[in-house]
Scaffold this motif. Structure first.
Motif, mmCIF file in Angstrom:
data_model
loop_
_atom_site.group_PDB
_atom_site.id
_atom_site.type_symbol
_atom_site.label_atom_id
_atom_site.label_comp_id
_atom_site.label_asym_id
_atom_site.label_seq_id
_atom_site.Cartn_x
_atom_site.Cartn_y
_atom_site.Cartn_z
ATOM 1 N N SER A 32 0.828 -1.205 0.000
ATOM 2 C CA SER A 32 0.000 0.000 0.000
ATOM 3 C C SER A 32 0.864 1.258 0.000
ATOM 4 N N ARG A 33 0.389 2.267 -0.728
ATOM 5 C CA ARG A 33 0.987 3.608 -0.705
ATOM 6 C C ARG A 33 0.028 4.619 -0.078
ATOM 7 N N ASP A 34 -0.952 4.105 0.626
ATOM 8 C CA ASP A 34 -2.014 4.976 1.131
ATOM 9 C C ASP A 34 -1.499 6.033 2.098
ATOM 10 N N ALA A 37 0.774 8.823 0.473
ATOM 11 C CA ALA A 37 -0.030 9.691 -0.391
ATOM 12 C C ALA A 37 -0.915 10.610 0.443
ATOM 13 N N THR A 38 -1.549 10.053 1.471
ATOM 14 C CA THR A 38 -2.406 10.873 2.332
ATOM 15 C C THR A 38 -1.597 11.947 3.041
ATOM 16 N N ASP A 87 -10.388 12.884 -2.499
ATOM 17 C CA ASP A 87 -9.183 12.067 -2.679
ATOM 18 C C ASP A 87 -8.951 11.157 -1.472
ATOM 19 N N THR A 88 -9.147 11.715 -0.292
ATOM 20 C CA THR A 88 -8.943 10.920 0.922
ATOM 21 C C THR A 88 -9.911 9.745 0.973
ATOM 22 N N ILE A 91 -8.668 7.087 -1.463
ATOM 23 C CA ILE A 91 -7.528 6.350 -0.929
ATOM 24 C C ILE A 91 -7.981 5.349 0.124
ATOM 25 N N GLY A 96 -6.204 3.131 -4.903
ATOM 26 C CA GLY A 96 -4.812 3.223 -5.327
ATOM 27 C C GLY A 96 -3.988 1.985 -5.002
ATOM 28 N N ARG A 97 -4.642 0.896 -4.705
ATOM 29 C CA ARG A 97 -3.908 -0.348 -4.429
ATOM 30 C C ARG A 97 -3.648 -1.091 -5.744
ATOM 31 N N TYR A 276 -2.199 5.331 -9.045
ATOM 32 C CA TYR A 276 -3.321 6.234 -8.793
ATOM 33 C C TYR A 276 -3.069 7.138 -7.583
ATOM 34 N N ASN A 277 -2.562 6.578 -6.489
ATOM 35 C CA ASN A 277 -2.288 7.406 -5.310
ATOM 36 C C ASN A 277 -1.246 8.487 -5.593
#
Length: 398
Positions: A32-34, A37-38, A87-88, A91, A96-97, A276-277
């Protein structure tokens, strides 16, 4: 599958429901890049908000005058916040996975919701960019309105921005027929349910076109201060100072290029959702950087009032730059007091539109109108006791 449990509850539920086929690694699904990115999105939004609010405070309480560009910037900040909220949510859903995460872990309802939120988010994003750019044009018009060439260029660019905005917006709204907020990922494997009745453009094609148009508009918008600095007849040091205030927008074009690269990489990559993220973070940065670059001239007065002036006063032995009793006097000049390079006199202005730097008559008129003159205000403070040494400080106010 190498494991039957996961730290992600949704993956565990998908395993228990038998939705994840053999050969799909749980570790792969858990990547995950969550959080990065957040974090990046929130950081950019907070910094942008602080700078825009400082700009409004500077214009309203220090210079005591605001313009259309200031209120448009505030509107753009509100749209940026709305975009960040969407956006949040995207995510957090998992948009964005890895692509297999959307296929096998998310429920059909979650996939559909992510597409609808993406649809709404990018309409807000497109409108926010337009408002930002119009705010920029209003700012440039305020400081360049005395030059007929710049007035014409700004009006033409306004038309170009609108002409570019409409196809961007229509491509998003009419990406599918019949019109829908859904945006099916692919028809080849037909894994997404209830989307057979739609004829849709590839999302990568739509976003690539929109990104290219956006980059073109940024190049035009931030070319205006470059042209303005180029034609003004200024000493090199003054030219550099003015460039540092007006030219940060060049960085925005770099962000626009990064967005175009991410869109292209995502569309023609088997793991298309993995970019995507970062794409969302870049889009927030694009709006934020545009707002910041257009707000830097506006925060200069408050910076000089509370920071720059303090340093100047201490270096000058405690004499205030605005005091006449201490032997210090100030004069104020707008852009009309700055002469054009000789080769540009006939191209961009007439004698009635442009005044030379040494025109005493126009300078005196500007001094009398300092309280109401709009534009880049160049305040030159000098100490009468050291006037023969030609020492002073120059402050740009927007």
């Amino acid at each position: 599958m190498s494991n039957t449990t996961s730290t992600d509850p949704r993956i565990t539920r998908a395993i228990e429901a038998g939705r994840i086929p053999e050969g799909i690694s749980i570790a792969w699904l858990e990547e995950s890049r969550d959080k990065p990115a957040t974090g990046a999105i929130i950081f950019v939004t907070v910094v942008t908000g602080i700078i825009v609010l400082c700009r409004i405070a500077s214009r309203a309480f220090v210079l005591r005058r605001t313009g259309l560009d200031d209120w448009l910037a505030l509107l753009c900040l509100a749209l940026l916040i709305a975009f960040v909220v969407l956006d949040t949510k995207l995510i957090n859903i998992g948009a964005g996975r890895h692509y297999q995460y959307l296929m096998y872990v998310l429920t059909p309802e979650e996939v559909n919701l992510s597409e609808i939120l993406d649809f709404a988010a990018h309409i807000v994003y497109t409108i926010a960019l337009l408002i930002c750019r119009v705010s920029g044009l209003a700012f440039y018009h305020r400081i360049c309105s005395i030059h007929r060439g710049f007035r014409l260029a700004i009006r033409i660019l306004m038309g170009v921005l609108v002409v570019g905005f409409l196809p961007q917006l229509f491509l998003i709204i009419f990406h599918c027929l019949p019109v829908t907020g859904l945006w099916p990922y692919t028809k080849e494997d037909n894994w997404q349910k209830n989307v057979d009745g739609y004829q849709c453009l590839p999302w990568g094609l739509v976003y690539s076109v929109n990104s290219a148009v956006s980059l073109f508009c940024d190049l035009l918008l931030f070319g205006i201060p470059l042209a303005m600095i180029w034609i003004l007849d200024l000493p090199r040091k003054r030219r550099l100072q003015l460039a540092c205030i007006l030219m940060p927008g060049i960085l925005v074009t770099g962000i626009s290029i990064a967005r175009l690269v991410l869109v292209i990489a995502g569309q023609w990559n088997m793991d298309m959702t993995w970019t995507y993220n970062p794409l969302l973070a870049v889009e927030v940065s694009e709006v934020g950087a545009t707002l910041i670059s257009l707000s830097i001239p506006g925060i200069k007065p408050v910076f000089d009032k509370f920071i720059g002036r303090t340093g100047h006063d201490s270096n000058s032995g405690g004499h205030s730059g605005h005091s006449t009793k201490g032997g210090t006097r100030g004069t104020s000049m707008t852009l009309r007091n700055l002469s054009l390079r000789p080769q540009h006199h006939n191209k961009l202005s007439s004698n009635s539109d442009c005044y030379t730097y040494n025109d005493t008559k126009s300078r005196n008129r500007d001094d009398a109108e300092t309280g109401s003159t709009e534009g880049i205000m160049v305040r030159v403070d000098f100490d009468m006791t050291t006037e023969n040494e030609h020492r002073g400080s120059k402050v740009l106010e927007a």
